[in-house]
Design a protein around this motif. Structure first.
Motif, PDB file in Angstrom:
ATOM      1  N   PRO A   1      -0.858  15.290  -9.330  1.00  0.00           N
ATOM      2  CA  PRO A   1      -0.936  13.925  -8.794  1.00  0.00           C
ATOM      3  C   PRO A   1       0.460  13.397  -8.450  1.00  0.00           C
ATOM      4  O   PRO A   1       1.431  13.662  -9.151  1.00  0.00           O
ATOM      5  N   CYS A   2       0.536  12.629  -7.363  1.00  0.00           N
ATOM      6  CA  CYS A   2       1.820  12.121  -6.884  1.00  0.00           C
ATOM      7  C   CYS A   2       1.915  10.609  -7.101  1.00  0.00           C
ATOM      8  O   CYS A   2       1.010   9.981  -7.651  1.00  0.00           O
ATOM      9  N   GLY A   3       3.002  10.028  -6.636  1.00  0.00           N
ATOM     10  CA  GLY A   3       3.211   8.592  -6.771  1.00  0.00           C
ATOM     11  C   GLY A   3       2.178   7.764  -6.031  1.00  0.00           C
ATOM     12  O   GLY A   3       1.840   6.660  -6.453  1.00  0.00           O
ATOM     13  N   ILE A   4       1.667   8.286  -4.920  1.00  0.00           N
ATOM     14  CA  ILE A   4       0.599   7.587  -4.193  1.00  0.00           C
ATOM     15  C   ILE A   4      -0.648   7.535  -5.076  1.00  0.00           C
ATOM     16  O   ILE A   4      -1.310   6.497  -5.175  1.00  0.00           O
ATOM     17  N   ASP A   5      -0.967   8.636  -5.744  1.00  0.00           N
ATOM     18  CA  ASP A   5      -2.106   8.658  -6.673  1.00  0.00           C
ATOM     19  C   ASP A   5      -1.900   7.652  -7.799  1.00  0.00           C
ATOM     20  O   ASP A   5      -2.826   6.934  -8.185  1.00  0.00           O
ATOM     21  N   LEU A   6      -0.686   7.607  -8.313  1.00  0.00           N
ATOM     22  CA  LEU A   6      -0.387   6.671  -9.389  1.00  0.00           C
ATOM     23  C   LEU A   6      -0.495   5.232  -8.892  1.00  0.00           C
ATOM     24  O   LEU A   6      -1.034   4.362  -9.581  1.00  0.00           O
ATOM     25  N   GLY A   7      -0.016   4.987  -7.698  1.00  0.00           N
ATOM     26  CA  GLY A   7      -0.153   3.651  -7.105  1.00  0.00           C
ATOM     27  C   GLY A   7      -1.609   3.247  -6.957  1.00  0.00           C
ATOM     28  O   GLY A   7      -1.979   2.096  -7.236  1.00  0.00           O
ATOM     29  N   ASN A   8      -2.445   4.185  -6.524  1.00  0.00           N
ATOM     30  CA  ASN A   8      -3.888   3.903  -6.432  1.00  0.00           C
ATOM     31  C   ASN A   8      -4.470   3.580  -7.801  1.00  0.00           C
ATOM     32  O   ASN A   8      -5.288   2.663  -7.932  1.00  0.00           O
ATOM     33  N   TYR A   9      -4.057   4.320  -8.812  1.00  0.00           N
ATOM     34  CA  TYR A   9      -4.526   4.050 -10.168  1.00  0.00           C
ATOM     35  C   TYR A   9      -4.095   2.652 -10.614  1.00  0.00           C
ATOM     36  O   TYR A   9      -4.897   1.872 -11.139  1.00  0.00           O
ATOM     37  N   ILE A  10      -2.835   2.326 -10.399  1.00  0.00           N
ATOM     38  CA  ILE A  10      -2.319   1.012 -10.786  1.00  0.00           C
ATOM     39  C   ILE A  10      -3.111  -0.094 -10.087  1.00  0.00           C
ATOM     40  O   ILE A  10      -3.535  -1.064 -10.714  1.00  0.00           O
ATOM     41  N   ARG A  11      -3.330   0.053  -8.803  1.00  0.00           N
ATOM     42  CA  ARG A  11      -4.061  -0.963  -8.044  1.00  0.00           C
ATOM     43  C   ARG A  11      -5.528  -1.065  -8.469  1.00  0.00           C
ATOM     44  O   ARG A  11      -6.162  -2.102  -8.281  1.00  0.00           O
TER      45      ARG A  11
ATOM     46  N   ARG B   1      -3.372  -5.752  -9.685  1.00  0.00           N
ATOM     47  CA  ARG B   1      -3.765  -5.803  -8.276  1.00  0.00           C
ATOM     48  C   ARG B   1      -2.629  -6.318  -7.395  1.00  0.00           C
ATOM     49  O   ARG B   1      -2.453  -5.871  -6.263  1.00  0.00           O
ATOM     50  N   TYR B   2      -1.838  -7.273  -7.905  1.00  0.00           N
ATOM     51  CA  TYR B   2      -0.771  -7.879  -7.102  1.00  0.00           C
ATOM     52  C   TYR B   2       0.630  -7.661  -7.682  1.00  0.00           C
ATOM     53  O   TYR B   2       1.587  -8.269  -7.223  1.00  0.00           O
ATOM     54  N   THR B   3       0.728  -6.800  -8.664  1.00  0.00           N
ATOM     55  CA  THR B   3       2.031  -6.532  -9.279  1.00  0.00           C
ATOM     56  C   THR B   3       2.881  -5.703  -8.311  1.00  0.00           C
ATOM     57  O   THR B   3       2.391  -4.750  -7.704  1.00  0.00           O
ATOM     58  N   PRO B   4       4.144  -6.065  -8.153  1.00  0.00           N
ATOM     59  CA  PRO B   4       4.995  -5.325  -7.210  1.00  0.00           C
ATOM     60  C   PRO B   4       5.127  -3.840  -7.557  1.00  0.00           C
ATOM     61  O   PRO B   4       5.364  -3.480  -8.706  1.00  0.00           O
ATOM     62  N   ILE B   5       4.937  -3.026  -6.538  1.00  0.00           N
ATOM     63  CA  ILE B   5       5.202  -1.595  -6.612  1.00  0.00           C
ATOM     64  C   ILE B   5       6.292  -1.306  -5.586  1.00  0.00           C
ATOM     65  O   ILE B   5       6.164  -1.674  -4.420  1.00  0.00           O
ATOM     66  N   VAL B   6       7.357  -0.668  -6.044  1.00  0.00           N
ATOM     67  CA  VAL B   6       8.450  -0.258  -5.163  1.00  0.00           C
ATOM     68  C   VAL B   6       8.475   1.261  -5.178  1.00  0.00           C
ATOM     69  O   VAL B   6       8.615   1.876  -6.237  1.00  0.00           O
TER      70      VAL B   6
ATOM     71  N   HIS C   1      -0.329  -0.908  -0.519  1.00  0.00           N
ATOM     72  CA  HIS C   1       0.237  -2.250  -0.339  1.00  0.00           C
ATOM     73  C   HIS C   1       1.443  -2.443  -1.250  1.00  0.00           C
ATOM     74  O   HIS C   1       1.540  -3.436  -1.967  1.00  0.00           O
ATOM     75  N   CYS C   2       2.339  -1.457  -1.203  1.00  0.00           N
ATOM     76  CA  CYS C   2       3.552  -1.579  -1.990  1.00  0.00           C
ATOM     77  C   CYS C   2       4.379  -2.730  -1.432  1.00  0.00           C
ATOM     78  O   CYS C   2       4.219  -3.119  -0.279  1.00  0.00           O
ATOM     79  N   TYR C   3       5.215  -3.286  -2.251  1.00  0.00           N
ATOM     80  CA  TYR C   3       5.997  -4.442  -1.857  1.00  0.00           C
ATOM     81  C   TYR C   3       7.299  -4.063  -1.181  1.00  0.00           C
ATOM     82  O   TYR C   3       7.864  -4.845  -0.440  1.00  0.00           O
ATOM     83  N   ASN C   4       7.788  -2.873  -1.469  1.00  0.00           N
ATOM     84  CA  ASN C   4       9.052  -2.457  -0.898  1.00  0.00           C
ATOM     85  C   ASN C   4       9.243  -0.972  -1.160  1.00  0.00           C
ATOM     86  O   ASN C   4       8.431  -0.355  -1.845  1.00  0.00           O
ATOM     87  N   TYR C   5      10.319  -0.418  -0.632  1.00  0.00           N
ATOM     88  CA  TYR C   5      10.642   0.979  -0.892  1.00  0.00           C
ATOM     89  C   TYR C   5      12.142   1.163  -0.828  1.00  0.00           C
ATOM     90  O   TYR C   5      12.863   0.359  -0.246  1.00  0.00           O
ATOM     91  N   LEU C   6      12.601   2.218  -1.479  1.00  0.00           N
ATOM     92  CA  LEU C   6      13.998   2.608  -1.465  1.00  0.00           C
ATOM     93  C   LEU C   6      14.084   4.035  -0.964  1.00  0.00           C
ATOM     94  O   LEU C   6      13.325   4.894  -1.411  1.00  0.00           O
TER      95      LEU C   6
END
Length: 135
Positions: free
Chosen positions: A66-76, A82-87, A104-109
């Protein structure tokens, strides 16, 4: 206390990002948690509340991991986040489209990032998140 979860498979990058976050001045103490992959992050998420997430997009070249996108889906999928910032953090800018559109991440580096970029993103999103929580 502001809780931040940093998920990065490269231990050098993980520790560097943790140090930057620890030293970011936002007017409140910051407690960074760290994980090096999906399973560890899920376990940590179940044990504490987080105000912002910094997630590497790719934890492994193995498509079965599983990758960060999978983890982001889990978090959401968790109502409290649901609205916590993901960078998202990545060295491959082409991956950002999925993070923005699907999670719907809030930002990226983009790696290599600068200390100032991490500080600005942290400060901006934590202040915005704090303001929304007060409404």
């Amino acid at each position: 206390m502001i809780n931040i979860l940093v998920v990065e498979d490269n231990i050098l990058q993980l520790n560097a990002l943790k140090r930057i976050i620890e030293n970011t001045e936002i007017g409140q103490p910051i407690c960074p948690y760290t994980a090096s992959g999906y399973d560890e992050a899920v376990e940590i998420i179940s044990s504490a509340h987080f105000d912002i997430f910094f997630l590497d997009i790719l934890f492994s070249e193995d498509k079965n991991v599983p990758c960060g996108i999978d983890l982001g889906n889990y978090i959401r999928s968790l109502d409290r986040y649901r609205y916590t910032p993901i960078v998202y953090i990545t060295s491959i800018p082409g991956q950002i489209g999925n993070a923005v559109n699907d999670i719907h991440c809030y930002n990226y580096l983009i790696k290599p990032y600068k200390r100032e970029d991490v500080e600005t993103v942290s400060y901006t999103h934590l202040r915005a998140h704090e303001t929304c929580a007060d409404l």
